[in-house]
Design a protein around this motif. Structure first.
Motif, PDB file in Angstrom:
ATOM      1  N   MET A  99       0.846  -1.193   0.000  1.00 44.25           N
ATOM      2  CA  MET A  99       0.000   0.000   0.000  1.00 44.25           C
ATOM      3  C   MET A  99       0.884   1.246   0.000  1.00 44.25           C
ATOM      4  SD  MET A  99      -2.891   0.739   2.740  1.00 44.25           S
ATOM      5  CE  MET A  99      -4.353   1.583   2.430  1.00 44.25           C
ATOM      6  N   SER A 100       0.721   2.080  -1.004  1.00 41.70           N
ATOM      7  CA  SER A 100       1.529   3.279  -1.153  1.00 41.70           C
ATOM      8  C   SER A 100       0.811   4.471  -0.525  1.00 41.70           C
ATOM      9  CB  SER A 100       1.759   3.530  -2.642  1.00 41.70           C
ATOM     10  OG  SER A 100       2.405   4.747  -2.830  1.00 41.70           O
ATOM     11  N   SER A 101       1.527   5.217   0.322  1.00 43.87           N
ATOM     12  CA  SER A 101       0.935   6.365   1.001  1.00 43.87           C
ATOM     13  C   SER A 101       1.917   7.537   0.984  1.00 43.87           C
ATOM     14  CB  SER A 101       0.592   5.991   2.442  1.00 43.87           C
ATOM     15  OG  SER A 101       0.050   7.088   3.121  1.00 43.87           O
ATOM     16  N   THR A 102       1.400   8.735   0.727  1.00 45.14           N
ATOM     17  CA  THR A 102       2.203   9.949   0.739  1.00 45.14           C
ATOM     18  C   THR A 102       1.484  10.988   1.581  1.00 45.14           C
ATOM     19  OG1 THR A 102       2.972   9.499  -1.515  1.00 45.14           O
ATOM     20  CG2 THR A 102       3.265  11.745  -0.696  1.00 45.14           C
ATOM     21  N   LEU A 103       2.192  11.642   2.499  1.00 43.48           N
ATOM     22  CA  LEU A 103       1.610  12.711   3.299  1.00 43.48           C
ATOM     23  C   LEU A 103       1.891  14.037   2.594  1.00 43.48           C
ATOM     24  CD1 LEU A 103       0.013  13.411   5.831  1.00 43.48           C
ATOM     25  CD2 LEU A 103       2.193  13.671   7.033  1.00 43.48           C
ATOM     26  N   VAL A 104       0.817  14.703   2.186  1.00 41.70           N
ATOM     27  CA  VAL A 104       0.899  15.947   1.418  1.00 41.70           C
ATOM     28  C   VAL A 104       0.413  17.110   2.276  1.00 41.70           C
ATOM     29  CG1 VAL A 104       0.108  17.128  -0.658  1.00 41.70           C
ATOM     30  CG2 VAL A 104       0.436  14.656  -0.703  1.00 41.70           C
ATOM     31  N   ALA A 105       1.150  18.222   2.283  1.00 44.76           N
ATOM     32  CA  ALA A 105       0.745  19.430   2.992  1.00 44.76           C
ATOM     33  C   ALA A 105       0.285  20.474   1.984  1.00 44.76           C
ATOM     34  CB  ALA A 105       1.905  19.993   3.810  1.00 44.76           C
TER      35      ALA A 105
ATOM     36  N   ASP B 170      -2.776   5.053  -2.278  1.00 42.70           N
ATOM     37  CA  ASP B 170      -3.142   4.382  -3.530  1.00 42.70           C
ATOM     38  C   ASP B 170      -4.066   5.232  -4.396  1.00 42.70           C
ATOM     39  OD1 ASP B 170      -1.602   2.091  -2.975  1.00 42.70           O
ATOM     40  OD2 ASP B 170      -3.187   1.307  -1.681  1.00 42.70           O
ATOM     41  N   GLY B 171      -3.713   6.521  -4.531  1.00 48.24           N
ATOM     42  CA  GLY B 171      -4.466   7.413  -5.403  1.00 48.24           C
ATOM     43  C   GLY B 171      -5.783   7.920  -4.833  1.00 48.24           C
TER      44      GLY B 171
ATOM     45  N   ALA C 208      -6.231  21.033  -5.213  1.00 50.31           N
ATOM     46  CA  ALA C 208      -4.780  20.831  -5.194  1.00 50.31           C
ATOM     47  C   ALA C 208      -4.453  19.344  -5.056  1.00 50.31           C
ATOM     48  CB  ALA C 208      -4.150  21.629  -4.051  1.00 50.31           C
ATOM     49  N   VAL C 209      -5.155  18.658  -4.164  1.00 51.28           N
ATOM     50  CA  VAL C 209      -4.903  17.228  -3.951  1.00 51.28           C
ATOM     51  C   VAL C 209      -5.300  16.428  -5.189  1.00 51.28           C
ATOM     52  CG1 VAL C 209      -5.548  15.214  -2.555  1.00 51.28           C
ATOM     53  CG2 VAL C 209      -5.053  17.394  -1.461  1.00 51.28           C
TER      54      VAL C 209
END
Length: 132
Positions: A1-7, A37-38, A103-104
């Motif tokens: 599972m791919s996860s990215t924390l975006v500010a 996951d998108g 933005a997201v």
């Protein structure tokens, strides 16, 4: 599972419906979005901190401490841009997104350009943060 924390620098009260603040360092708060996951996962709002506690690098270090991996911004000076690169946070240009959700969505679609020197706020003799 791919996860990215975006500010995303946000206007009050923060969250997905909030407006995107034009400049990361002077925003009222940051909306932190976990993109898994998108898809949008957890959403958290944290307050910004004053520049006085470390100048332009204070918000950079603050976001790094929160484990942010990417930031979407409409404007910043060269010094914080370089700082984000040094701490391993990917910087993307918001492309005029009106809301945090917009933005997201751009982040998920891969349509946001990497933030480059052409997007930085003018520095003049004071450098990066001086002329906002």
């Amino acid at each position: 599972m791919s996860s990215t924390l975006v500010a995303v620098p946000s206007a009050a009260p923060g969250g997905l419906e909030a407006g995107v603040d034009a400049h990361f360092g002077h925003c009222q708060m940051y909306t932190l979005i976990s993109v898994e996951d998108g898809k949008v996962g957890n959403v958290e709002v944290i307050p910004n901190i004053p520049h006085e506690q470390g100048g332009c690098m204070a918000p950079v270090n603050y976001l790094a401490e929160h484990k942010v991996q990417a930031i979407i911004s409409g404007g910043m000076g060269m010094r914080p841009l370089m700082g984000f690169r040094q701490v391993g946070i990917d910087v993307l240009h918001g492309n005029g997104a009106q809301s945090v959700q917009d933005a997201v969505n751009g982040f998920i679609a891969g349509s946001l350009p990497r933030f480059s020197q052409e997007f930085t706020c003018g520095g003049g003799s004071t450098g990066g943060c001086g002329n906002h």
